[in-house]
Scaffold this motif. Structure first.
Motif, short mmCIF file in Angstrom:
data_model
loop_
_atom_site.label_atom_id
_atom_site.label_comp_id
_atom_site.label_asym_id
_atom_site.label_seq_id
_atom_site.Cartn_x
_atom_site.Cartn_y
_atom_site.Cartn_z
N ILE A 148 0.83 -1.19 0.00
CA ILE A 148 0.00 0.00 0.00
C ILE A 148 0.87 1.25 0.00
O ILE A 148 1.82 1.37 0.77
CB ILE A 148 -0.91 0.04 1.25
CG1 ILE A 148 -1.86 -1.16 1.26
CG2 ILE A 148 -1.71 1.33 1.31
CD1 ILE A 148 -2.83 -1.19 0.12
N ASN A 149 0.53 2.17 -0.89
CA ASN A 149 1.13 3.51 -0.87
C ASN A 149 0.05 4.46 -0.39
O ASN A 149 -0.90 4.75 -1.12
CB ASN A 149 1.61 3.90 -2.26
CG ASN A 149 2.14 5.34 -2.31
OD1 ASN A 149 2.17 6.04 -1.29
ND2 ASN A 149 2.53 5.79 -3.49
N PRO A 150 0.13 4.94 0.86
CA PRO A 150 -0.95 5.78 1.41
C PRO A 150 -1.16 7.08 0.66
O PRO A 150 -2.22 7.70 0.79
CB PRO A 150 -0.50 6.04 2.86
CG PRO A 150 0.98 5.83 2.84
CD PRO A 150 1.24 4.76 1.82
N ASN A 151 -0.18 7.50 -0.14
CA ASN A 151 -0.31 8.76 -0.89
C ASN A 151 -0.64 8.54 -2.36
O ASN A 151 -0.67 9.49 -3.14
CB ASN A 151 1.00 9.56 -0.78
CG ASN A 151 1.28 10.01 0.63
OD1 ASN A 151 0.36 10.42 1.36
ND2 ASN A 151 2.53 9.94 1.05
N GLU A 152 -0.90 7.27 -2.73
CA GLU A 152 -1.20 6.99 -4.14
C GLU A 152 -2.53 7.62 -4.52
O GLU A 152 -3.51 7.59 -3.77
CB GLU A 152 -1.27 5.48 -4.35
CG GLU A 152 -1.44 5.07 -5.80
CD GLU A 152 -1.41 3.55 -5.97
OE1 GLU A 152 -1.30 3.10 -7.12
OE2 GLU A 152 -1.47 2.84 -4.94
N ASN A 153 -2.57 8.20 -5.72
CA ASN A 153 -3.79 8.81 -6.23
C ASN A 153 -4.92 7.78 -6.26
O ASN A 153 -4.74 6.65 -6.74
CB ASN A 153 -3.53 9.36 -7.64
CG ASN A 153 -4.73 10.06 -8.22
OD1 ASN A 153 -5.68 9.42 -8.64
ND2 ASN A 153 -4.68 11.37 -8.26
N TYR A 154 -6.08 8.18 -5.77
CA TYR A 154 -7.22 7.27 -5.66
C TYR A 154 -7.53 6.59 -6.99
O TYR A 154 -7.79 5.38 -7.04
CB TYR A 154 -8.44 8.06 -5.17
CG TYR A 154 -9.74 7.30 -5.20
CD1 TYR A 154 -10.03 6.31 -4.26
CD2 TYR A 154 -10.71 7.56 -6.17
CE1 TYR A 154 -11.22 5.62 -4.28
CE2 TYR A 154 -11.91 6.87 -6.20
CZ TYR A 154 -12.16 5.89 -5.26
OH TYR A 154 -13.34 5.21 -5.29
#
Length: 485
Positions: A148-154
């Motif tokens: 998981i990349n918590p800052n990845e674009n939705y």
């Protein structure tokens, strides 16, 4: 606004009215716009009637006040209270949108009414909902043991994989407590619509309701981002109030046979808008006429994939797909926000990338023809309104329609009032469904809309379509100035 401080509100109001407002807007009330709508109808041009008052990207209403964090589900990120002055304003705007629906029926029956959900619910609530939806999407990846990349674009989060029962149970028990294996199997089976032993993202997102996340996260072993993102009870109540407003508008639209476009807005609130729009399409797009059209901004990275996912969703769930495709209207502010936050911009890097997205999305929809093996409305052909001022994109769409045997009644073309008239009226003259986007509203309240029109124009001045229009205007000016022989 700076000009209000320098020139005063009355002079600023007058200048706006005599410049941007009169060029891009049809009037301040639904009565003011009647002459413009009737003028369009004379040339077989339809209207997309839009009350253009909207919340400004990045600005919170003055009525939203910070409060202290409390030990309740959703509190850490829900550190704002909502007072009911803004709720009354939303109720008033819902009535305005209903008037717009009636206005379409009375003046130009083949037209559309456009609505903005930021006018029907507090933008802070829409942002909270969007945060929650993004975390639910990431939960799907966590269940599959994906990184998981918590800052990845939705919109760029990978959703292409499926999850089997054992993976689901293992992933769930790592993060939650309070459910037995039998309860988890029942939960899995309820989401596994086609009973193939797997759940896809479409099944997951249909099975997890936004209003139920609060209850679900009470079993979290760690109070992380999902726990913090869950809506609290007050927010769930406000969310349901907003749904009632939207449904009130769409009930009337269905009764009168008027189609409604739900506008796209900025990315901080767009996931919530998409969620509500799809919820409404499931209800109102079951008949012969698709009432609800979603809007897709193709300057966003990964947009063709999202369009295809929603096409697949409509066929699987049995409702008619209707969409408006645009390049996008928040490019400047989106890039600024991403830069300030140290995040990757959600916007395509070049105009050419945006154009490729735009054309791919059009092709996906045109290819979604009638499925005669599917008896439900989901088997019907998808409909699209191609909103573009680019002649090449319009000609390309018409060429694709011919190549693929797509009927003209599946495709419309739209341009903004005050722009690309040569396209609008030429399309109408040759029998294509052609529309003008007709904004209206009080001058002061449509300022965000006018600012975006100005920014859009400044950002596309070098594009081929604008250069072509300049040449056409120049030739016409010379013709009119040339002395009569």
């Amino acid at each position: 606004m700076y000009s209000v401080k320098v020139l005063g509100p009355r002079l600023t109001h007058l200048l706006l009215r005599k410049t941007f407002f009169e060029h891009f807007c049809a009037g301040e009330s639904s009565q003011d716009i009647l002459p413009k709508m009737r003028e369009l109808q004379k040339y077989n041009v339809g209207g997309i009637l839009d009350y253009a008052a909207e919340a400004k990207d990045g600005e919170l209403p003055e009525t939203v006040k910070p409060i202290d964090e409390e030990e309740t589900v959703g509190a850490p990120l829900s550190s704002r209270s909502y007072d009911y002055e803004s709720e009354a304003l939303c109720d008033a705007r819902a009535q305005i949108f209903r008037v717009a629906v009636r206005g379409v029926k009375d003046t130009i029956p083949d037209g559309f009414a456009a609505i903005k959900l930021s006018g029907l619910g507090n933008p802070v609530l829409l942002e909270r909902m969007s945060t929650c939806l993004a975390e639910v999407c990431r939960l799907y990846k966590r269940l599959a043991h994906e990184d998981i990349n918590p800052n990845e674009n939705y919109y760029m989060i990978d959703r292409s994989f499926k999850i089997d029962l054992e993976t689901f149970k293992t992933g769930w028990l790592k993060m939650f407590e309070g459910k037995s294996e039998d309860e988890l199997k029942a939960m899995f089976d309820a989401m596994d619509d086609n009973h193939d032993g797997y759940i896809s993202y479409l099944e997951w997102s249909s099975g997890v309701k936004l209003s139920e996340i609060n209850e679900m996260v009470r079993g979290c072993k760690h109070q992380g981002r999902l726990f913090q993102a869950a809506l609290n009870e007050e927010e769930v109540k406000l969310y349901r109030n907003m749904l009632k407003r939207v449904q009130g508008i769409l009930d009337l639209a269905q009764e009168l046979g008027v189609r409604v476009m739900i506008d796209a807005e900025w990315t901080d609130i767009q996931p919530a808008i998409d969620h509500i729009t799809i919820f409404m399409q499931r209800i109102y797009n079951k008949g012969e006429l698709p009432i609800v059209f979603n809007t897709y901004q193709t300057y966003l990275k990964g947009m063709p994939t999202r369009v295809q996912r929603d096409l697949d969703r409509s066929r699987r769930e049995g409702w008619r797909f209707g969409a408006k495709l645009v390049r996008g209207a928040y490019m400047v502010s989106e890039r600024q926000k991403a830069s300030q936050r140290g995040l990757e911009s959600p916007i395509c890097e070049t105009y050419e990338e945006t154009e490729e997205n735009f054309h791919q999305a059009i092709d996906c929809i045109l290819a979604h023809g009638e499925d005669k093996t599917e008896a439900s409305p989901g088997g019907a052909a998808a409909e699209v309104l191609v909103a573009s001022h680019n002649r090449h994109s319009v000609e390309r769409t018409i060429q694709k329609m011919t190549e693929m045997g797509v009927a003209q009644d599946r495709v419309g073309f739209g341009q903004l009032m005050g722009m690309a008239d040569h396209l609008t009226y030429t399309l109408a003259r040759y029998g294509y469904r052609s529309y003008k986007y007709v904004p209206y509203g009080p001058v002061d309240e449509v300022v965000p809309y006018l600012i975006r029109r100005t920014q859009e124009n400044s950002s596309i001045l070098g594009s081929p379509s604008v250069q072509e229009e300049r040449q056409m205007l120049g030739r016409e000016l010379l013709r009119r100035l040339r002395p009569i022989a």
